[in-house]
Design a protein around this motif. Structure first.
Motif, PDB file in Angstrom:
ATOM      1  N   ALA A  23       0.832  -1.215   0.000  1.00  0.00           N
ATOM      2  CA  ALA A  23       0.000   0.000   0.000  1.00  0.00           C
ATOM      3  C   ALA A  23       0.858   1.252   0.000  1.00  0.00           C
ATOM      4  O   ALA A  23       0.575   2.220  -0.718  1.00  0.00           O
ATOM      5  N   VAL A  24       1.924   1.232   0.809  1.00  0.00           N
ATOM      6  CA  VAL A  24       2.819   2.393   0.864  1.00  0.00           C
ATOM      7  C   VAL A  24       3.491   2.616  -0.484  1.00  0.00           C
ATOM      8  O   VAL A  24       3.578   3.747  -0.989  1.00  0.00           O
ATOM      9  N   SER A  28       2.838   5.906  -2.905  1.00  0.00           N
ATOM     10  CA  SER A  28       3.954   6.767  -3.299  1.00  0.00           C
ATOM     11  C   SER A  28       4.044   6.890  -4.820  1.00  0.00           C
ATOM     12  O   SER A  28       4.184   7.989  -5.372  1.00  0.00           O
ATOM     13  N   LEU A  29       3.942   5.743  -5.497  1.00  0.00           N
ATOM     14  CA  LEU A  29       4.022   5.774  -6.956  1.00  0.00           C
ATOM     15  C   LEU A  29       2.801   6.440  -7.568  1.00  0.00           C
ATOM     16  O   LEU A  29       2.904   7.122  -8.597  1.00  0.00           O
ATOM     17  N   ALA A  30       1.642   6.258  -6.965  1.00  0.00           N
ATOM     18  CA  ALA A  30       0.419   6.868  -7.496  1.00  0.00           C
ATOM     19  C   ALA A  30       0.523   8.387  -7.488  1.00  0.00           C
ATOM     20  O   ALA A  30       0.135   9.056  -8.455  1.00  0.00           O
ATOM     21  N   ILE A  31       1.052   8.928  -6.408  1.00  0.00           N
ATOM     22  CA  ILE A  31       1.195  10.388  -6.342  1.00  0.00           C
ATOM     23  C   ILE A  31       2.219  10.870  -7.363  1.00  0.00           C
ATOM     24  O   ILE A  31       1.991  11.846  -8.088  1.00  0.00           O
ATOM     25  N   ASN A 297      12.639   6.407  -2.837  1.00  0.00           N
ATOM     26  CA  ASN A 297      12.081   5.945  -1.568  1.00  0.00           C
ATOM     27  C   ASN A 297      11.554   4.518  -1.677  1.00  0.00           C
ATOM     28  O   ASN A 297      11.791   3.671  -0.813  1.00  0.00           O
ATOM     29  N   VAL A 298      10.842   4.251  -2.774  1.00  0.00           N
ATOM     30  CA  VAL A 298      10.304   2.905  -2.971  1.00  0.00           C
ATOM     31  C   VAL A 298      11.433   1.893  -3.144  1.00  0.00           C
ATOM     32  O   VAL A 298      11.366   0.767  -2.640  1.00  0.00           O
ATOM     33  N   ALA A 338       4.214  -1.006  -9.911  1.00  0.00           N
ATOM     34  CA  ALA A 338       4.221   0.267 -10.636  1.00  0.00           C
ATOM     35  C   ALA A 338       2.969   0.430 -11.487  1.00  0.00           C
ATOM     36  O   ALA A 338       2.407   1.529 -11.586  1.00  0.00           O
ATOM     37  N   VAL A 339       2.506  -0.648 -12.125  1.00  0.00           N
ATOM     38  CA  VAL A 339       1.303  -0.568 -12.951  1.00  0.00           C
ATOM     39  C   VAL A 339       0.084  -0.255 -12.083  1.00  0.00           C
ATOM     40  O   VAL A 339      -0.769   0.566 -12.455  1.00  0.00           O
ATOM     41  N   ILE A 340      -0.003  -0.903 -10.918  1.00  0.00           N
ATOM     42  CA  ILE A 340      -1.106  -0.592  -9.996  1.00  0.00           C
ATOM     43  C   ILE A 340      -1.008   0.871  -9.550  1.00  0.00           C
ATOM     44  O   ILE A 340      -2.008   1.595  -9.475  1.00  0.00           O
ATOM     45  N   GLY A 341       0.235   1.301  -9.244  1.00  0.00           N
ATOM     46  CA  GLY A 341       0.440   2.699  -8.872  1.00  0.00           C
ATOM     47  C   GLY A 341       0.048   3.651  -9.999  1.00  0.00           C
ATOM     48  O   GLY A 341      -0.531   4.714  -9.764  1.00  0.00           O
TER      49      GLY A 341
END
Length: 814
Positions: A23-24, A28-31, A297-298, A338-341
């Protein structure tokens, strides 16, 4: 294919097994990806996607300029259009047009609409197609033909209820009858960015013919027109500029123009984008930095997870899994994350664009064209895949170096292999944190510069009061207003009625209200001043009523305001601003001096000097300005300002009612408070500042999390080492200092690298700053200090945890 599906199923199970970490990472990637997607959609609409016209890359505008007399962009005249048409070798087609507001009457309420008189070539050049009827005809370019109107689809729907029989019917524009000849399709529009007008405009809703007679070549001073051209195939804007330079030189000599006079060919795409390009590219670079910080960060999180999976990797290797099989599995997991993000980022991007459209910051051009389309989706998918691959590289490299003997021992501990608290064997994690800190500092510096710039801009005095003032545009026209005294009588009677409304303290009129985009300048002759040949004095010209200066609280510095005695029969008078007085009479009193405008035989006497007004924006300097009494130099369209004793917005209905009581056909529009106009004049700077500030805040948070994560990992992996030190007599302060020193070493390196990067990158922001240099020492120092404090706080927390290590427990666990 089966192996790939197996990898994806296994990756999905691993993500579900570590839901918290997943989730974290996804958030992070979504933002990061969402911010990039939102800004890329803006770049796509403004810079990448062609304009919705036929062969838009060959379309260009022609502008005049005379920087020697303070004119940096001006509209051409019919005479210059005729000259260019005859002499050019670069243009396949040309069109001349004059955008202006028009009054539509004959309805329940008169309405102001954006109109344009244009040659018949304009709509054809742009690829317009009629939904009903036809376009303008070549024979309508000549005088003597009855007026016809071509309507936009928007106007046809909004005001005419999509009347399918509208062609052939009459409508009244500016008091004159014209016949509707056609309605354009819904996919065609011309806005103010493509064809700028002298006053504020949105989209052109009605097109009328622009008949040019035999005298057009002699109309050289009537510089109020747009010239649009289509370049010949193979001709670039640069080649066309060389051609137009020759023509401009001939015109300069023939018309005895200023020696700096010239013409500029501007591509239509460049014309539409304007000065937004630099701000958009800066934001795009900023969100790219945010994504890099999120990736760093990821990557640290995934490295930590990889360290905990060394035993799993060792077992799979011992059972026969090859190195490439392990690497492919880890890359699959990171790509899936990454794709989900990226998918979540699309939701964030769509929400961001909704907010941007809602607030319309600073009139972003082509705002309605900004959308999540196929190109943006492809960008998001591509950046997600690339991000996933990059994130999987570090864990994959670590997996390839797993020592089977060590990892398969009981417990599978790896703490000792990391070298205690030393970063020497955690260089990759340290490098990632340093990268986060340096990139964060660059973003923080850019945001800090914009914030300081915006604060300075907000503090610039506009030269007038904005509180409790309502402003609106009032236009009268038609045959009954051909006489000057009728215009005077209308505005006098309307003003008297408004003054007596409850809550009204004063009212005034001006031809060009500050912060409205209204343009008005002209040539003035000044007593005792002879300009160099061809360098006439150009000043801002404004017509104002008696009480305008009092209503706007524009300071009177010398002399007097206009009075009721300054009628059309009295001595012509003028009021100049302080900049005008300082230029021509820096050590003398300008009161009583003479000016000449329009009437060479009839001078205006200077009656007063007022303060300088920021006419076009707080960040720009106006020309020197002169005001004439409205009774002596009249305009059919004026801005009405009303000073109220309380909230002025509540007076809107009453003011409109009183104006229509004098003339029901008067058009009242653009009703806004001066506070709103001032606020909106800063919208573009405010938007850029807020966006970059939000990106910087997120970057700062990620940097703090990165430092905290690395130091927490080092402490957790060094429990045995800390226990030994405590057993040998190390005090809590020693342990605290050791951990903090490690973290601050990372911070110092990151801050130093960030300062160097910021020093280079902020040069690109120079044009976006006001009153602050791109290397402002206060900003650089403050940002470095803030980042240092945040890094210190992120280091102290795991350091305090290290001081609580029980040496007996630590040594017994080993």
């Amino acid at each position: 294919m089966n192996l790939l599906l197996q990898d994806f199923r296994y990756a999905w199970r691993m993500l579900r097994k570590n839901l918290g970490l997943s989730a974290v990472v996804v958030l992070s990637l979504a933002i990061g990806i969402g911010a990039n997607t939102a800004i890329f959609s803006v770049v796509d609409a403004l810079l990448l996607r062609p304009l919705p016209y036929t062969e838009p890359e060959r379309l260009a505008n022609i502008w005049l300029h005379s920087p020697g007399i303070g004119i940096f962009r001006d509209w051409p005249s019919p005479g210059q259009y005729v000259d260019i048409q005859k002499e050019n070798h670069s243009f396949e087609e040309m069109a001349i047009a004059q955008p202006r507001g028009m009054t539509l009457t004959g309805r329940d309420q008169p309405e102001r609409i954006d109109g344009m008189r244009a040659s018949s070539t304009l709509l054809r050049m742009l690829g317009a197609k009629p939904l009903l009827g036809r376009l303008l005809l070549p024979e309508e370019d000549k005088p003597g033909k009855p007026d016809v109107a071509i309507l936009s689809y928007r106007l046809w729907r909004r005001l005419l209820n999509s009347d399918p029989q509208i062609v052939g019917k009459s409508m009244t524009l500016d008091g004159k009858q014209c016949t509707v000849a056609g309605v354009l399709r819904s996919d065609f529009s011309i806005n103010s960015e493509a064809m700028p007008a002298e006053g504020p405009m949105d989209k052109v809703d009605v097109f009328l013919p622009l008949p040019l007679g035999a005298d057009a070549a002699q109309r050289r001073g009537d510089e109020n027109y747009n010239i649009l051209v289509r370049l010949k195939p193979g001709i670039s804007v640069r080649q066309a500029q060389a051609d137009i330079d020759v023509i401009a030189d001939r015109i300069r000599v023939k018309d005895k123009r200023d020696r700096t006079y010239g013409m500029t060919v501007t591509g239509l795409q460049e014309q539409v984008v304007g000065d937004v390009r630099r701000a958009v590219l800066v934001l795009l670079g900023s969100v790219a930095l945010v994504l890099l910080i999120a990736c760093a960060n990821v990557a640290n999180l995934l490295l930590t997870r990889a360290a905990g999976r060394e035993k799993e990797v060792a077992i799979r290797t011992a059972l026969g899994a090859g190195a490439m099989r392990i690497v492919r599995q880890l890359l699959t997991e990171s790509v899936l994350l990454a794709v989900i993000g990226g998918a979540a980022g699309l939701v964030i991007a769509q929400s961001t664009l909704y907010v941007v459209r809602s607030i319309n910051p600073g009139n972003i051009p082509r705002l309605e064209d900004i959308e999540i389309n196929g190109a943006v989706l492809a960008f998001t998918f591509g950046i997600s895949i690339v991000t996933g691959v990059l994130l999987g590289v570090a864990p994959a490299l670590r997996a390839m170096k797993v020592d089977l003997n060590t990892s398969l021992k009981a417990g599978g501990r790896s703490g000792q292999s990391d070298g205690g608290l030393s970063l020497a064997r955690n260089r990759l994690r340290g490098l990632l944190v340093v990268s986060e800190l340096s990139l964060s500092l660059m973003l923080l510096t850019g945001a800090g510069l914009l914030i300081r710039s915006f604060v300075r801009l907000e503090r610039v005095p506009p030269g007038f009061a904005t509180d409790h003032i309502l402003s609106t545009r009032v236009v009268v026209n038609g045959g009954k207003y051909q006489k000057r005294e009728v215009v005077t009588q209308f505005y006098q009677e309307a003003g008297d009625r408004i003054t007596h409304l409850p809550g009204v303290k004063s009212e005034g009129l001006v031809s060009a209200l500050p912060l409205t985009g209204q343009v008005g300048w002209g040539e003035i002759n000044v007593e005792g001043y002879t300009p160099p040949p061809g360098q006439e004095l150009q000043v801002d010209i404004r017509s104002a009523s008696i009480d305008y200066f009092r209503a706007m609280e524009i300071a009177l510095l010398k002399g007097r305001f206009f009075s009721e005695h300054d009628t059309s029969d009295a001595q012509p008078v003028a009021i100049i601003d302080e900049k005008f007085a300082q230029r021509f009479w820096p050590h003398d009193n300008p009161i009583g001096k003479h000016l000449w405008f329009n009437h060479p035989e009839k001078p205006f006497v200077i009656a007063g000097v007022v303060g300088v007004v920021k006419q076009y924006g707080l960040d720009s300097d106006s020309k020197i300005a002169v005001y004439f009494p409205h009774q002596q130099e009249q305009n059919y369209g004026m801005y009405l300002v009303v000073r109220a004793s309380s909230d002025p917005a509540g007076l809107t209905a009453a003011i409109v009612r009183e104006i229509h009581a004098v003339d029901p056909d008067a058009v009242v529009y653009d009703v806004r408070t001066m506070q709103d106009r001032l606020h909106d004049s800063l919208a573009r700077q405010r938007f850029s500042t807020l966006m970059l500030g939000a990106f910087a805040a997120f970057a700062l948070l990620l940097a703090a999390v990165g430092v905290y994560g690395v130091m927490s990992y080092l402490v957790s992996q060094s429990t045995h080492d800390i226990g030994v030190r405590v057993a040998l007599g190390a005090q809590p302060g020693n342990i605290l200092g050791l951990v903090v020193r490690q973290g601050m070493e990372l911070a110092a390196i990151g801050i130093a690298a960030g300062l160097i990067g910021a020093f280079v990158l902020t040069r690109a922001m120079t044009s976006l700053l006001f009153g602050v240099t791109a290397t402002d020492a206060v900003t650089f120092g403050s940002v470095a200090l803030i980042l240092g404090v945040v890094a210190f706080a992120a280091t102290v927390i795991p350091a305090l945890r290290a001081t609580n290590v029980d040496p007996m427990v630590a040594l017994r666990d080993e």
